[in-house]
Scaffold this motif. Structure first.
Motif, PDB file in Angstrom:
ATOM      1  N   CYS A  54      -7.293   5.063   1.745  1.00  0.00           N
ATOM      2  CA  CYS A  54      -6.379   6.202   1.732  1.00  0.00           C
ATOM      3  C   CYS A  54      -5.138   5.922   2.587  1.00  0.00           C
ATOM      4  O   CYS A  54      -4.932   4.808   3.059  1.00  0.00           O
ATOM      5  CB  CYS A  54      -7.100   7.446   2.235  1.00  0.00           C
TER       6      CYS A  54
ATOM      7  N   ALA B  31      -5.357   4.347  -5.419  1.00  0.00           N
ATOM      8  CA  ALA B  31      -5.769   3.707  -4.168  1.00  0.00           C
ATOM      9  C   ALA B  31      -6.972   2.791  -4.393  1.00  0.00           C
ATOM     10  O   ALA B  31      -7.877   3.114  -5.165  1.00  0.00           O
ATOM     11  CB  ALA B  31      -6.103   4.759  -3.126  1.00  0.00           C
TER      12      ALA B  31
ATOM     13  N   TYR C 174       0.817  -1.213   0.000  1.00  0.00           N
ATOM     14  CA  TYR C 174       0.000   0.000   0.000  1.00  0.00           C
ATOM     15  C   TYR C 174       0.849   1.261   0.000  1.00  0.00           C
ATOM     16  O   TYR C 174       0.557   2.215  -0.723  1.00  0.00           O
ATOM     17  CB  TYR C 174      -0.950  -0.001   1.208  1.00  0.00           C
TER      18      TYR C 174
END
Length: 338
Positions: free
Chosen positions: A215, A146, A71
């Motif tokens: 996020c 994302a 991520y």
């Protein structure tokens, strides 16, 4: 825990690394240990379960490391270099990426000077308009990549938004009136509940537009490096979906609020203006103060929790209370605009 302590002790020795080590340093946080080796930083997570965060088994720590790299690489691929295995060799030594039994997992990052964090540079008045516009460009590129799906989108529905605020108020009521006055506490609660009630369709539209993303989750100046070659956003939250999954406006509101807390409203306005220009998101003016209030209130809440720590000094407790009060005052200022 005994084996984890052995890993920490071993990684404090240069011979554990597959490269030359310069000025080895160790930084211990509440949930992790970081080893600075000169060219690279290595992070391992402590074997613990705090409820909202569970690193209690080797497999869970492996999963956390892989997620953290995956991520965070969406925002700063140059910084996050991969997950690593820590092994115990046949001679009993503990090394990075050896051939022996895997006894721990971690992540490898490019090491950056800790003085290059944006919050330090703000204090020295070294953050420029160019830095801010570059940061806005960087975070919108991240938001475009994302993840978003039905589960992630559910964190933006009006019921979840209301739940998050109800939790904030229930968890801070015990700090009335020592840290926040009853009048301010009730004022913000009334303003927030009224705003949510009258804007239910707006929150629904944000979900339908695909504006709820996985996020960063902790996007403030302490988690941004500014260096000559550009900026790096780091330490995005992956251990609990509830924290990073939000409206992208809630994300940029965190940075805007943080800049204003550092008395740089000019940079806050520039950051939001550049993000809006790039995104074309016309809902930003409608929700920005709401989410800035949310972010300021959470920072106040965290400082309230810290003030309860029996291990801090009287001076530290007083400083923490004053910081909480400053965040509550900022949150009230945003609430007044709703």
């Amino acid at each position: 825990m005994e084996e984890f302590n052995s890993v920490v002790q071993s990684l404090q020795q240069p011979k554990a690394y597959p490269h030359l080590v310069n000025d080895l340093k160790t930084i211990t946080t509440a949930v992790s240990v970081v080893f600075l080796t000169g060219p690279y930083a290595y992070k391992i997570n402590k074997p613990m379960n705090l409820g909202f965060l569970d690193f209690s088994t080797l497999d869970k720590r492996k999963d956390q490391c892989e997620k953290e790299v995956r991520y965070n690489s969406l925002a700063s691929p140059e910084l996050y270099l991969g997950a690593i295995a820590i092994t115990r060799e046949q001679d009993g030594s503990i090394v990075i990426n050896g051939k022996g039994k895997v006894i721990e997992h971690g992540i490898k990052m490019k090491q950056v000077d800790s003085n290059a964090t944006m919050n330090h540079l703000l204090q020295k008045e070294k953050v420029t308009s160019h830095h801010i516009k570059t940061l806005a460009q960087k975070i919108i590129q991240f938001h475009r990549k994302a993840p978003s799906d039905a589960e992630i989108s559910s964190y933006g529905n009006v019921e979840t938004v209301q739940f998050n605020w109800d939790e904030n108020f229930s968890q801070t009521e015990k700090y009335v009136p020592e840290i926040i006055s009853r009048e301010d506490y009730q004022f913000m609660q009334d303003k927030i509940n009224h705003f949510i009630h009258k804007n239910q369709s707006l929150f629904t539209q944000r979900v339908l537009k695909g504006s709820i993303k996985h996020c960063h989750g902790d996007f403030h100046s302490g988690n941004v490096f500014i260096v000559p070659e550009g900026s790096y956003i780091f330490d995005g939250i992956v251990f609990n979906m509830r924290f990073p999954c939000s409206d992208v406006i809630a994300e940029i509101a965190f940075m805007a609020m943080d800049l204003e807390f550092h008395n740089r409203e000019d940079l806050s306005h520039e950051f939001i203006a550049e993000y809006q220009r790039l995104s074309g998101d016309n809902d930003i003016p409608l929700l920005l103060d709401f989410y800035k209030c949310y972010r300021a209130y959470i920072r106040a809440k965290i400082n309230c929790f810290t003030s309860d720590d029996k291990n801090i000094s009287t001076e530290e407790r007083q400083n923490t209370i004053e910081k909480a009060q400053a965040y509550f005052a900022l949150a009230k200022r945003y609430a007044e605009r709703l």
